[in-house]
Design a protein around this motif. Structure first.
Motif, PDB file in Angstrom:
ATOM      1  N   GLU A 113       0.852  -1.186   0.000  1.00 59.07           N
ATOM      2  CA  GLU A 113       0.000   0.000   0.000  1.00 59.07           C
ATOM      3  C   GLU A 113       0.883   1.228   0.000  1.00 59.07           C
ATOM      4  OE1 GLU A 113      -3.976   0.649   2.173  1.00 59.07           O
ATOM      5  OE2 GLU A 113      -2.433   1.444   3.509  1.00 59.07           O
ATOM      6  N   ARG A 147      -3.023   3.747  -2.318  1.00 54.63           N
ATOM      7  CA  ARG A 147      -3.309   2.786  -3.395  1.00 54.63           C
ATOM      8  C   ARG A 147      -2.663   1.456  -3.054  1.00 54.63           C
ATOM      9  NH1 ARG A 147      -2.430   4.427  -9.175  1.00 54.63           N
ATOM     10  NH2 ARG A 147      -3.733   2.593  -9.359  1.00 54.63           N
ATOM     11  N   ARG A 148      -3.356   0.378  -3.397  1.00 53.74           N
ATOM     12  CA  ARG A 148      -2.848  -0.971  -3.138  1.00 53.74           C
ATOM     13  C   ARG A 148      -2.464  -1.654  -4.443  1.00 53.74           C
ATOM     14  NH1 ARG A 148      -6.531  -3.552   1.692  1.00 53.74           N
ATOM     15  NH2 ARG A 148      -5.939  -1.987   3.236  1.00 53.74           N
ATOM     16  N   PRO A 188      -1.823  -3.214 -10.222  1.00 57.51           N
ATOM     17  CA  PRO A 188      -2.678  -2.323  -9.443  1.00 57.51           C
ATOM     18  C   PRO A 188      -3.992  -2.980  -9.045  1.00 57.51           C
ATOM     19  CG  PRO A 188      -2.578  -1.579 -11.725  1.00 57.51           C
ATOM     20  CD  PRO A 188      -1.671  -2.762 -11.607  1.00 57.51           C
ATOM     21  N   GLU A 189      -4.476  -2.585  -7.866  1.00 63.43           N
ATOM     22  CA  GLU A 189      -5.785  -3.049  -7.407  1.00 63.43           C
ATOM     23  C   GLU A 189      -6.820  -2.654  -8.450  1.00 63.43           C
ATOM     24  OE1 GLU A 189      -8.251  -2.925  -3.249  1.00 63.43           O
ATOM     25  OE2 GLU A 189      -7.165  -1.126  -3.823  1.00 63.43           O
TER      26      GLU A 189
END
Length: 96
Positions: free
Chosen positions: A20, A27-28, A57-58
């Motif tokens: 993260e 953002r994770r 990216p998530e």
């Protein structure tokens, strides 16, 4: 703190982690990292290790139920105050 550096400490063992990125809108990401020995300058050459990391990216992948590892881009611009791996003061911290 990035999984890439964890992989360097344990060659040939893959590392999967959710990271993260700090900031006003954290953002994770799902990361995969691996480290492998590379061919050195002959039999008597120094050990050389090469590492690679894939960052997803998530939203593009389903994140596994792993606790996210807080990471930053650089200590100088990381907003996390209580980081155990901080190597230099942040220019974003109070008091500067």
């Amino acid at each position: 703190l990035w999984p890439l550096y964890q992989a360097l400490s344990r060659p040939m063992a893959p590392v999967r982690a959710v990271v993260e990125l700090g900031g006003s809108a954290p953002r994770r990401f799902l990361t995969y990292a691996i480290c492998q020995p590379a061919l050195a300058a002959g039999f008597d050459g120094p050990q050389v290790l090469e590492a690679a990391m894939l960052i997803l990216p998530e939203g593009t992948v389903d994140l596994p139920r792993l606790a996210p590892q807080p990471v930053g881009t650089s200590c100088r611009i990381c907003p996390r105050r209580d980081c155990v791996a901080r190597r230099e003061p942040s220019i974003l911290a109070d008091g500067f």
